[in-house]
Write a protein that holds these residues in place. Structure first.
Motif, PDB file in Angstrom:
ATOM      1  N   ARG A  21      -1.520   1.992  -0.771  1.00 14.15           N
ATOM      2  CA  ARG A  21      -2.804   2.421  -0.683  1.00 14.15           C
ATOM      3  C   ARG A  21      -3.030   3.918  -0.382  1.00 14.15           C
ATOM      4  N   ARG A  22      -2.176   4.446   0.529  1.00 13.25           N
ATOM      5  CA  ARG A  22      -2.039   6.120   1.057  1.00 13.25           C
ATOM      6  C   ARG A  22      -1.771   6.836  -0.186  1.00 13.25           C
ATOM      7  N   VAL A  23      -0.869   6.341  -1.075  1.00 13.80           N
ATOM      8  CA  VAL A  23      -0.350   7.211  -2.233  1.00 13.80           C
ATOM      9  C   VAL A  23      -1.667   7.098  -2.924  1.00 13.80           C
ATOM     10  N   ALA A  24      -2.378   6.091  -3.419  1.00 13.34           N
ATOM     11  CA  ALA A  24      -3.222   6.087  -4.271  1.00 13.34           C
ATOM     12  C   ALA A  24      -4.388   6.896  -3.809  1.00 13.34           C
ATOM     13  N   ALA A  25      -4.913   6.853  -2.441  1.00 17.65           N
ATOM     14  CA  ALA A  25      -5.940   7.683  -1.880  1.00 17.65           C
ATOM     15  C   ALA A  25      -5.834   9.011  -1.961  1.00 17.65           C
ATOM     16  N   LEU A  26      -4.225   9.613  -1.702  1.00 18.47           N
ATOM     17  CA  LEU A  26      -4.039  10.977  -1.743  1.00 18.47           C
ATOM     18  C   LEU A  26      -4.125  11.460  -3.170  1.00 18.47           C
ATOM     19  N   ARG A  27      -3.724  10.458  -4.213  1.00 17.75           N
ATOM     20  CA  ARG A  27      -3.594  10.733  -5.729  1.00 17.75           C
ATOM     21  C   ARG A  27      -5.119  11.199  -5.979  1.00 17.75           C
ATOM     22  N   ARG A  28      -6.033  10.313  -5.570  1.00 19.29           N
ATOM     23  CA  ARG A  28      -7.443  10.518  -5.836  1.00 19.29           C
ATOM     24  C   ARG A  28      -7.905  11.856  -5.385  1.00 19.29           C
ATOM     25  N   LEU A  29      -7.563  12.307  -4.010  1.00 21.34           N
ATOM     26  CA  LEU A  29      -7.831  13.414  -3.622  1.00 21.34           C
ATOM     27  C   LEU A  29      -7.395  14.614  -4.431  1.00 21.34           C
ATOM     28  N   LEU A  30      -6.224  14.693  -4.725  1.00 22.26           N
ATOM     29  CA  LEU A  30      -5.625  15.601  -5.628  1.00 22.26           C
ATOM     30  C   LEU A  30      -6.321  15.803  -6.998  1.00 22.26           C
ATOM     31  N   ALA A  31      -6.621  14.751  -7.487  1.00 21.89           N
ATOM     32  CA  ALA A  31      -7.428  14.587  -8.914  1.00 21.89           C
ATOM     33  C   ALA A  31      -8.880  15.296  -8.557  1.00 21.89           C
ATOM     34  N   ASP A  32      -9.387  15.164  -7.546  1.00 21.83           N
ATOM     35  CA  ASP A  32     -10.706  15.735  -7.287  1.00 21.83           C
ATOM     36  C   ASP A  32     -10.866  17.501  -7.089  1.00 21.83           C
TER      37      ASP A  32
END
Length: 88
Positions: free
Chosen positions: A23-34
């Protein structure tokens, strides 16, 4: 957090499923993509800043960006450290 459009947005928006990621990796990936940056807490004198385009380590105000291969090696070393120091 700093926001800017990632240079390599195509890598982030391709059909790369986030299922199976912690979950934490997926959340950080979304932040980077933004276009956001992920940074260590400012209270640390030694830290990091990660964007979709760059991984930067810093000591105080001095810093250096890492090449991709260095990031791969750092990830392996940190993963090994986490396994050796597992609390489970």
């Amino acid at each position: 957090m700093r926001r800017s459009a990632p240079r390599h947005l195509d890598r982030l928006t391709r059909n790369q499923p986030t299922t199976g990621l912690p979950r934490r990796v997926a959340a950080l990936r979304r932040l980077l993509a933004d276009g956001s940056a992920v940074s260590s807490p400012p209270r640390l004198s030694v830290g990091y800043t990660v964007t979709a385009d760059d991984v930067r380590l810093h000591v105080g105000r001095a810093g250096e960006s890492l090449r991709r291969q260095d990031v791969v090696e750092l990830r392996a070393a940190l993963s090994a450290w986490l396994h050796v120091n597992s609390t489970e």
